[in-house]
Design a protein around this motif. Structure first.
Motif, PDB file in Angstrom:
ATOM      1  N   GLU A  76      13.516   9.064  -0.464  1.00 22.34           N
ATOM      2  CA  GLU A  76      13.715   8.628   0.920  1.00 22.34           C
ATOM      3  C   GLU A  76      14.555   7.356   0.904  1.00 22.34           C
ATOM      4  O   GLU A  76      14.275   6.430   0.136  1.00 22.34           O
ATOM      5  CB  GLU A  76      12.369   8.342   1.597  1.00 22.34           C
ATOM      6  CG  GLU A  76      11.486   9.551   1.783  1.00 22.34           C
ATOM      7  CD  GLU A  76      12.036  10.513   2.822  1.00 22.34           C
ATOM      8  OE1 GLU A  76      12.935  10.112   3.575  1.00 22.34           O
ATOM      9  OE2 GLU A  76      11.567  11.658   2.880  1.00 22.34           O
ATOM     10  N   ARG A  77      15.557   7.328   1.723  1.00 21.81           N
ATOM     11  CA  ARG A  77      16.444   6.170   1.756  1.00 21.81           C
ATOM     12  C   ARG A  77      16.561   5.632   3.174  1.00 21.81           C
ATOM     13  O   ARG A  77      16.528   6.392   4.137  1.00 21.81           O
ATOM     14  CB  ARG A  77      17.842   6.525   1.239  1.00 21.81           C
ATOM     15  CG  ARG A  77      17.893   6.869  -0.255  1.00 21.81           C
ATOM     16  CD  ARG A  77      19.308   7.133  -0.695  1.00 21.81           C
ATOM     17  NE  ARG A  77      19.391   7.333  -2.141  1.00 21.81           N
ATOM     18  CZ  ARG A  77      19.249   8.488  -2.747  1.00 21.81           C
ATOM     19  NH1 ARG A  77      18.984   9.571  -2.029  1.00 21.81           N
ATOM     20  NH2 ARG A  77      19.357   8.572  -4.059  1.00 21.81           N
ATOM     21  N   ALA A  78      16.685   4.349   3.280  1.00 20.01           N
ATOM     22  CA  ALA A  78      16.970   3.685   4.550  1.00 20.01           C
ATOM     23  C   ALA A  78      18.119   2.725   4.316  1.00 20.01           C
ATOM     24  O   ALA A  78      18.216   2.090   3.263  1.00 20.01           O
ATOM     25  CB  ALA A  78      15.734   2.935   5.063  1.00 20.01           C
ATOM     26  N   GLN A  79      19.002   2.665   5.239  1.00 24.12           N
ATOM     27  CA  GLN A  79      20.204   1.857   5.076  1.00 24.12           C
ATOM     28  C   GLN A  79      20.117   0.576   5.883  1.00 24.12           C
ATOM     29  O   GLN A  79      19.599   0.563   7.000  1.00 24.12           O
ATOM     30  CB  GLN A  79      21.447   2.641   5.527  1.00 24.12           C
ATOM     31  CG  GLN A  79      21.748   3.847   4.660  1.00 24.12           C
ATOM     32  CD  GLN A  79      22.976   4.584   5.141  1.00 24.12           C
ATOM     33  OE1 GLN A  79      23.271   4.598   6.329  1.00 24.12           O
ATOM     34  NE2 GLN A  79      23.699   5.186   4.223  1.00 24.12           N
ATOM     35  N   SER A  80      20.621  -0.476   5.276  1.00 22.05           N
ATOM     36  CA  SER A  80      20.804  -1.727   6.005  1.00 22.05           C
ATOM     37  C   SER A  80      22.172  -1.665   6.671  1.00 22.05           C
ATOM     38  O   SER A  80      23.182  -1.423   6.017  1.00 22.05           O
ATOM     39  CB  SER A  80      20.747  -2.930   5.054  1.00 22.05           C
ATOM     40  OG  SER A  80      19.480  -3.002   4.432  1.00 22.05           O
ATOM     41  N   ILE A  81      22.187  -1.843   7.967  1.00 22.24           N
ATOM     42  CA  ILE A  81      23.426  -1.695   8.738  1.00 22.24           C
ATOM     43  C   ILE A  81      23.654  -2.966   9.545  1.00 22.24           C
ATOM     44  O   ILE A  81      22.729  -3.503  10.151  1.00 22.24           O
ATOM     45  CB  ILE A  81      23.350  -0.480   9.684  1.00 22.24           C
ATOM     46  CG1 ILE A  81      23.054   0.791   8.887  1.00 22.24           C
ATOM     47  CG2 ILE A  81      24.648  -0.327  10.475  1.00 22.24           C
ATOM     48  CD1 ILE A  81      22.792   2.004   9.747  1.00 22.24           C
ATOM     49  N   GLU A  82      24.866  -3.423   9.528  1.00 25.44           N
ATOM     50  CA  GLU A  82      25.216  -4.596  10.323  1.00 25.44           C
ATOM     51  C   GLU A  82      26.590  -4.382  10.942  1.00 25.44           C
ATOM     52  O   GLU A  82      27.535  -3.946  10.272  1.00 25.44           O
ATOM     53  CB  GLU A  82      25.231  -5.850   9.448  1.00 25.44           C
ATOM     54  CG  GLU A  82      25.511  -7.121  10.237  1.00 25.44           C
ATOM     55  CD  GLU A  82      25.400  -8.375   9.381  1.00 25.44           C
ATOM     56  OE1 GLU A  82      25.672  -9.456   9.900  1.00 25.44           O
ATOM     57  OE2 GLU A  82      25.028  -8.252   8.193  1.00 25.44           O
TER      58      GLU A  82
ATOM     59  N   ARG B 264      22.280  -5.385  13.966  1.00 25.59           N
ATOM     60  CA  ARG B 264      21.986  -5.412  12.533  1.00 25.59           C
ATOM     61  C   ARG B 264      20.676  -4.680  12.287  1.00 25.59           C
ATOM     62  O   ARG B 264      19.710  -4.883  13.003  1.00 25.59           O
ATOM     63  CB  ARG B 264      21.891  -6.856  12.037  1.00 25.59           C
ATOM     64  CG  ARG B 264      21.448  -6.964  10.577  1.00 25.59           C
ATOM     65  CD  ARG B 264      21.447  -8.403  10.138  1.00 25.59           C
ATOM     66  NE  ARG B 264      20.853  -8.533   8.810  1.00 25.59           N
ATOM     67  CZ  ARG B 264      20.801  -9.676   8.148  1.00 25.59           C
ATOM     68  NH1 ARG B 264      21.299 -10.774   8.689  1.00 25.59           N
ATOM     69  NH2 ARG B 264      20.252  -9.727   6.962  1.00 25.59           N
ATOM     70  N   GLN B 265      20.702  -3.823  11.299  1.00 23.47           N
ATOM     71  CA  GLN B 265      19.501  -3.069  10.935  1.00 23.47           C
ATOM     72  C   GLN B 265      19.066  -3.504   9.547  1.00 23.47           C
ATOM     73  O   GLN B 265      19.826  -3.405   8.584  1.00 23.47           O
ATOM     74  CB  GLN B 265      19.795  -1.558  10.939  1.00 23.47           C
ATOM     75  CG  GLN B 265      18.609  -0.719  10.482  1.00 23.47           C
ATOM     76  CD  GLN B 265      18.914   0.762  10.615  1.00 23.47           C
ATOM     77  OE1 GLN B 265      19.146   1.261  11.706  1.00 23.47           O
ATOM     78  NE2 GLN B 265      18.928   1.465   9.493  1.00 23.47           N
ATOM     79  N   ASP B 266      17.856  -4.035   9.443  1.00 23.29           N
ATOM     80  CA  ASP B 266      17.303  -4.472   8.171  1.00 23.29           C
ATOM     81  C   ASP B 266      16.292  -3.447   7.667  1.00 23.29           C
ATOM     82  O   ASP B 266      15.706  -2.692   8.440  1.00 23.29           O
ATOM     83  CB  ASP B 266      16.607  -5.835   8.316  1.00 23.29           C
ATOM     84  CG  ASP B 266      17.604  -6.931   8.669  1.00 23.29           C
ATOM     85  OD1 ASP B 266      18.722  -6.863   8.146  1.00 23.29           O
ATOM     86  OD2 ASP B 266      17.253  -7.827   9.452  1.00 23.29           O
ATOM     87  N   VAL B 267      16.111  -3.438   6.377  1.00 24.47           N
ATOM     88  CA  VAL B 267      15.131  -2.553   5.751  1.00 24.47           C
ATOM     89  C   VAL B 267      14.027  -3.424   5.160  1.00 24.47           C
ATOM     90  O   VAL B 267      14.294  -4.289   4.318  1.00 24.47           O
ATOM     91  CB  VAL B 267      15.775  -1.698   4.648  1.00 24.47           C
ATOM     92  CG1 VAL B 267      14.718  -0.828   3.969  1.00 24.47           C
ATOM     93  CG2 VAL B 267      16.870  -0.823   5.238  1.00 24.47           C
TER      94      VAL B 267
END
Length: 229
Positions: free
Chosen positions: A103-109, A210-213
């Motif tokens: 399972e992966r989650a991406q940090s997006i900014e 911004r998306q943080d994990v």
């Protein structure tokens, strides 16, 4: 008292290394066995005999059917055997059955990029005609011809009578002035359009996301070797 310790490995090569480490740690070589697909249908029964529950034994047998290899050891010091096995990459049977699941989650900014775009605008000169009444006084000179009649009574001599009786035309010209209107166009002003280049600095404000994990710890579950008394 002897205890059974069972561990699941991904392949036979790793299983051989585990077996060697167990023997080196003091386990009897004959008490450490490697179980693979060659065990056949009797694998479930053998695992039950070693102390596993029926359902758990079936899971291990299915994992072996998918390519896994079991190392089973009988040891007096089960804790030591467990410590040796845990130095290797043991597999849980569920993991072998489900395959690798990541399972992966991406940090997006978001980044703000400000560019420039040309826009065309300006001013237009448009003429329009408006009419208005203008009054301007003018003095006119005018001559009139008046007819004046008067009554006379005197005798003419024969010579005067001959001279008086003749046809003639007498004119008197009178001069009059009449208004003459003329128009003259005069320039009273001028509007010019001139273009000049100017530079101005403008601050662009925009909202970026911004998306943080965040990593959370999940409650531990048993994936190591099975230890049965």
């Amino acid at each position: 008292m002897m205890e059974s310790v069972i561990g699941l490995l991904a392949d036979r090569e790793q299983a051989q290394r585990v077996r060697g480490a167990l023997v080196e740690a003091g386990c009897d070589r004959e008490a450490v066995v490697i179980l693979d697909r060659s065990a056949g249908a009797g694998l479930v029964e053998e695992l039950v005999d070693r102390g596993l529950e029926q359902a758990r034994a079936r899971l291990y047998a299915e994992a072996v059917g998918r390519g896994g290899v079991l190392v089973a050891a009988e040891a007096e010091k089960a804790d030591t055997a467990l410590a040796v096995m845990n130095r290797f990459e043991l597999k849980a049977p569920e993991e072998m059955l489900q395959g690798e699941h990541v399972e992966r989650a991406q940090s997006i900014e978001e980044e703000l990029h400000v560019g420039k775009q040309q826009a065309v605008g300006g001013k237009r000169l448009k003429t329009s005609i408006h009419e208005r009444q203008v009054e301007k006084p003018v003095t006119l000179h005018e001559e009139e011809v008046e007819v004046e009649r008067r009554r006379e009574d005197h005798r003419l001599s024969p010579e005067e009578a001959n001279h008086a009786f003749r046809e003639e035309t007498v004119e008197l010209i009178a001069t009059s002035e009449r208004p003459v209107v003329s128009k003259e166009a005069r320039v009273t002003g001028e509007v010019a359009l001139r273009k000049r280049a100017v530079e101005h600095r403008e601050v662009v404000r925009e909202t970026v996301r911004r998306q943080d994990v965040d990593v959370e710890t999940i409650q531990e579950r048993k994936v190591g070797p099975e230890r049965q008394a």
